[in-house]
Design an enzyme around this catalytic site. Structure first.
Site, PDB file in Angstrom:
ATOM      1  CG  PHE A   1      50.629  44.750  13.063  1.00  0.00           C
ATOM      2  CD1 PHE A   1      51.920  45.041  12.644  1.00  0.00           C
ATOM      3  CD2 PHE A   1      49.569  45.220  12.298  1.00  0.00           C
ATOM      4  CE1 PHE A   1      52.160  45.791  11.493  1.00  0.00           C
ATOM      5  CE2 PHE A   1      49.798  45.968  11.150  1.00  0.00           C
ATOM      6  CZ  PHE A   1      51.091  46.249  10.753  1.00  0.00           C
ATOM      7  CE1 TYR A   2      45.304  49.760  18.914  1.00  0.00           C
ATOM      8  CE2 TYR A   2      46.068  48.804  20.979  1.00  0.00           C
ATOM      9  CZ  TYR A   2      45.412  49.810  20.291  1.00  0.00           C
ATOM     10  OH  TYR A   2      44.870  50.871  20.980  1.00  0.00           O
ATOM     11  CB  ALA A   3      51.545  47.668  20.588  1.00  0.00           C
TER      12      ALA A   3
ATOM     13  CB  THR B   1      49.537  50.276  13.838  1.00  0.00           C
ATOM     14  OG1 THR B   1      48.580  50.012  14.871  1.00  0.00           O
ATOM     15  CG2 THR B   1      49.679  49.075  12.925  1.00  0.00           C
ATOM     16  CE  LYS B   2      45.759  53.452  18.082  1.00  0.00           C
ATOM     17  NZ  LYS B   2      45.027  54.717  17.995  1.00  0.00           N
TER      18      LYS B   2
END
Ligand SMILES: NC(=O)c1ccc[n+]([C@@H]2O[C@H](COP(=O)([O-])OP(=O)(O)OC[C@H]3O[C@@H](n4cnc5c(N)ncnc54)[C@H](O)[C@@H]3O)[C@@H](O)[C@H]2O)c1
Length: 305
Positions: A119-121, A123-124
């Site tokens: 999910f980090y990737a 969002t980025k």
């Protein structure tokens, strides 16, 4: 000053920056409505380099909402402020994780990047797209950076170098994921800063209608927007990285071999040709040199070790 990791480290970094005469701080969340709008209205910035974010792949499984708020809503607030008070150039941090499940190496900015693994990737990658729409609609020149595993003094305690150094110096075992079969393009922080400084002077210009974009350039055909890898362009085996820490600390690591972690990718490797063609610069600090500088800093910072 979020408490994702030790706030005292952030305060010490800030104390160093405050030694510069023109450095100012505002302590608040980027997603706070009106915060960035008021700041842009007051300061009318020429250049904006946006680095604040909830970072880290693993924590995004535990607390995805903080990524939504800091990264998605925070970037939205930044873009709205930029729309109202347009800087000459806005530069925003994205990540090599945006390449997700891609297996073709090295990663090129012109490759499709549609299969994020965390999910980090996600969002980025979303911030890249959000910024593209604002660049297109409001003629905002935007450069998105894709950073590749940045390390060095004052770095993040949740990252491997910090955790490994701490464990090795305390005589504890280190957790080595995917049984050590991992590769990372490790980028020394001073090289990253140099690349950012040089890219500030290269704002993308929207191509004229019908004008072709050069091969290898990620410049959008419809907006003053591009994405640029910042990496060493060298995929280093995790086992060699650990050896560099052993050499720098003078101690042997006890390895706890573990399976692959959810959300993680086995390898990253940057094609850094676009950065070079835009700025003439190629990051080049070796892992041996960079790790030694980190360990020296770590020992001085945590004097009791
Ligand atoms: N270090 C890496 O290897 C790496 C790799 C790819 C991308 N990045 C990106 O680079 C940027 C800088 O990361 P870093 O590694 O220096 O981490 P960092 O933790 O040192 O810096 C991020 C800062 O943002 C602040 N922050 C977090 N949420 C915030 C919010 N909602 N409002 C205001 N401030 C907030 C944190 O307190 C922290 O000081 C981030 O955008 C990160 O996603 C880093």
């Amino acid at each position: 000053m979020t408490d994702y990791y030790e706030v005292s480290l952030k305060q010490q970094r800030q104390a160093r920056l405050l030694q510069f005469e023109h450095f100012q701080t505002v302590e608040d969340y980027v997603e706070t409505p009106g915060l960035l709008m008021d700041l842009f209205a007051r300061e009318k910035p020429d250049v904006v380099v946006h680095l604040a974010a909830q970072a880290g792949v693993r924590y995004s499984i535990e607390n995805p909402r903080s990524y939504l708020e800091s990264n998605i809503v925070g970037t939205f607030e930044l873009l709205e402020a930029g729309r109202a008070h347009p800087p000459q150039h806005m530069l925003l941090a994205s990540t090599s994780s945006a390449y997700g499940a891609n297996t073709e190496m090295p990663y090129r900015e012109t490759d499709k990047a549609d299969h994020q693994m965390s999910f980090y990737a996600a969002t980025k990658k979303a911030t890249e797209n959000m910024a593209h729409s604002y660049a297109h609609l409001f003629d905002l020149p935007v450069t998105m950076f894709r950073f590749f595993t940045v390390y060095g003094p004052w770095g993040r305690p949740d990252m491997a170098l910090f955790r490994f150094t701490k464990a090795i110096l305390k005589g504890r075992a280190i957790d080595v994921y995917n049984y050590g079969d991992m590769k990372r393009d490790f980028t020394y922080v001073e090289d990253l800063v140099e690349a950012i400084r040089l890219l500030i002077d290269v704002p993308p210009a929207r191509p004229a209608e019908g004008e072709a974009v050069a091969a290898g350039d990620s410049l959008s055909p419809v907006a003053p927007w591009r994405v640029v890898n910042i990496g060493n362009s060298d995929a280093v085996q995790l086992t060699d990285f650990i050896k560099a820490i052993e050499e720098a600390t003078g101690r042997k690591a006890e390895r706890n071999l573990m399976p692959m972690q959810a959300g993680d990718v086995p390898a990253t490797w940057a094609d850094a040709e676009l950065l070079k063609s835009l700025t003439g610069y190629a990051p080049g600090t070796s892992v041996g040199e960079g790790v030694a500088k980190f360990v020296k800093w770590y020992r001085e910072y945590y004097r009791d070790q």
